[in-house]
Write a protein that holds these residues in place. Structure first.
Motif, mmCIF file in Angstrom:
data_model
loop_
_atom_site.group_PDB
_atom_site.id
_atom_site.type_symbol
_atom_site.label_atom_id
_atom_site.label_comp_id
_atom_site.label_asym_id
_atom_site.label_seq_id
_atom_site.Cartn_x
_atom_site.Cartn_y
_atom_site.Cartn_z
ATOM 1 N N SER A 33 0.824 -1.211 0.000
ATOM 2 C CA SER A 33 0.000 0.000 0.000
ATOM 3 C C SER A 33 0.855 1.257 0.000
ATOM 4 O O SER A 33 0.502 2.256 -0.635
ATOM 5 C CB SER A 33 -0.922 0.014 1.217
ATOM 6 N N ILE A 34 1.970 1.221 0.706
ATOM 7 C CA ILE A 34 2.881 2.374 0.722
ATOM 8 C C ILE A 34 3.442 2.605 -0.686
ATOM 9 O O ILE A 34 3.466 3.731 -1.186
ATOM 10 C CB ILE A 34 4.011 2.166 1.749
ATOM 11 N N ALA A 35 3.872 1.520 -1.338
ATOM 12 C CA ALA A 35 4.385 1.637 -2.707
ATOM 13 C C ALA A 35 3.283 2.142 -3.643
ATOM 14 O O ALA A 35 3.510 3.017 -4.481
ATOM 15 C CB ALA A 35 4.928 0.294 -3.187
ATOM 16 N N MET A 36 2.081 1.607 -3.495
ATOM 17 C CA MET A 36 0.977 2.003 -4.359
ATOM 18 C C MET A 36 0.627 3.488 -4.205
ATOM 19 O O MET A 36 0.324 4.170 -5.183
ATOM 20 C CB MET A 36 -0.259 1.154 -4.079
ATOM 21 N N GLN A 37 0.685 3.987 -2.991
ATOM 22 C CA GLN A 37 0.380 5.410 -2.773
ATOM 23 C C GLN A 37 1.409 6.304 -3.470
ATOM 24 O O GLN A 37 1.060 7.344 -4.021
ATOM 25 C CB GLN A 37 0.289 5.738 -1.282
ATOM 26 N N GLY A 38 2.667 5.900 -3.470
ATOM 27 C CA GLY A 38 3.680 6.657 -4.206
ATOM 28 C C GLY A 38 3.369 6.695 -5.694
ATOM 29 O O GLY A 38 3.506 7.739 -6.350
ATOM 30 N N ILE A 39 2.910 5.580 -6.229
ATOM 31 C CA ILE A 39 2.532 5.504 -7.639
ATOM 32 C C ILE A 39 1.314 6.402 -7.905
ATOM 33 O O ILE A 39 1.264 7.135 -8.892
ATOM 34 C CB ILE A 39 2.212 4.052 -8.042
ATOM 35 N N ARG A 40 0.342 6.350 -7.015
ATOM 36 C CA ARG A 40 -0.837 7.223 -7.168
ATOM 37 C C ARG A 40 -0.429 8.690 -7.225
ATOM 38 O O ARG A 40 -0.927 9.463 -8.044
ATOM 39 C CB ARG A 40 -1.796 7.037 -5.990
ATOM 40 N N ARG A 41 0.460 9.085 -6.315
ATOM 41 C CA ARG A 41 0.895 10.485 -6.250
ATOM 42 C C ARG A 41 1.624 10.913 -7.532
ATOM 43 O O ARG A 41 1.587 12.074 -7.910
ATOM 44 C CB ARG A 41 1.796 10.718 -5.041
ATOM 45 N N ALA A 42 2.272 9.959 -8.203
ATOM 46 C CA ALA A 42 2.998 10.274 -9.435
ATOM 47 C C ALA A 42 2.050 10.514 -10.606
ATOM 48 O O ALA A 42 2.411 11.201 -11.559
ATOM 49 C CB ALA A 42 3.968 9.146 -9.772
ATOM 50 N N ASP A 43 0.855 9.947 -10.556
ATOM 51 C CA ASP A 43 -0.170 10.148 -11.584
ATOM 52 C C ASP A 43 0.367 9.878 -12.990
ATOM 53 O O ASP A 43 0.231 10.701 -13.895
ATOM 54 C CB ASP A 43 -0.745 11.574 -11.478
ATOM 55 N N LEU A 44 0.967 8.715 -13.161
ATOM 56 C CA LEU A 44 1.546 8.334 -14.450
ATOM 57 C C LEU A 44 0.510 7.676 -15.348
ATOM 58 O O LEU A 44 -0.451 7.073 -14.873
ATOM 59 C CB LEU A 44 2.725 7.385 -14.232
ATOM 60 N N ARG A 45 0.732 7.787 -16.646
ATOM 61 C CA ARG A 45 -0.170 7.242 -17.652
ATOM 62 C C ARG A 45 0.541 6.185 -18.498
ATOM 63 O O ARG A 45 1.771 6.156 -18.576
ATOM 64 C CB ARG A 45 -0.654 8.351 -18.585
ATOM 65 N N LEU A 46 -0.243 5.378 -19.168
ATOM 66 C CA LEU A 46 0.251 4.349 -20.080
ATOM 67 C C LEU A 46 1.283 4.939 -21.042
ATOM 68 O O LEU A 46 1.034 5.977 -21.657
ATOM 69 C CB LEU A 46 -0.936 3.787 -20.865
#
Length: 174
Positions: free
Chosen positions: A33-46
């Motif tokens: 979940s900690i790793a996933m939240q970092g990814i969410r904050r980055a807001d990256l796209r395909l």
């Protein structure tokens, strides 16, 4: 949620372990979940470019989440064994920052544009890796601080390209 045999946590941080799931697997939920939240904050796209700076547990989980999302991923570390693992887990590029210039390497890998985001999962007291993270970003790129870094930030590293620094300090929406 904590490193203890018994803890008292709010009910929105409690998840029932499904029948048949080993506790050793369930115990990784918080780290994931900690790793996933970092990814969410980055807001990256395909198809975008991301750098995972630090390939410890959080970095390797971040790498796998990014690859599952269709993001191109370069991983940076000083440990070749971790970088080999990152390559085996799907990293498009691995960079040992003791052996090559990570900023130049990321710029070359991204056809000169730079990374859309850097997920900083390393742990260091040095300011240099964070400075390098800013420098490897494209214009209006983002650096997501999940790990630990020295925080003496040079204005020149972020101002011209309007780089955003975001902190990811939790597991997400809860």
């Amino acid at each position: 949620a904590l490193h203890a045999e018994y803890v008292n946590v709010p009910k929105n941080l409690v998840v029932k372990v499904p029948n048949g799931l080993k506790m050793s697997y369930a115990s990784t939920g918080t780290v994931g979940s900690i790793a996933m939240q970092g990814i969410r904050r980055a807001d990256l796209r395909l198809g975008e470019y991301a750098v995972v700076f630090g390939t410890g547990l959080l970095g390797l989980i971040s790498l796998q989440l990014l690859k599952a999302s269709g993001v191109r991923v370069a991983c940076i570390d000083i440990n070749n064994q971790r970088l080999d693992l990152a390559k085996n887990l799907g990293a498009d590029k691995v960079i040992n920052s003791l052996e090559e210039d990570p900023v130049l390497s990321v710029k070359n890998w991204s056809q000169g544009f730079g990374s859309d985001a850097v997920i900083f999962t390393a742990s260091t007291k040095s300011d240099e890796p964070l400075s390098q993270s800013f420098k490897m970003c494209r214009k209006k790129g983002r650096v997501i601080l999940v790990g630990v870094s020295g925080m003496n930030i040079k204005r020149s590293d972020i101002y011209k390209n309007e780089i955003d620094l975001k902190i990811s300090a939790s597991y997400g929406p809860g």
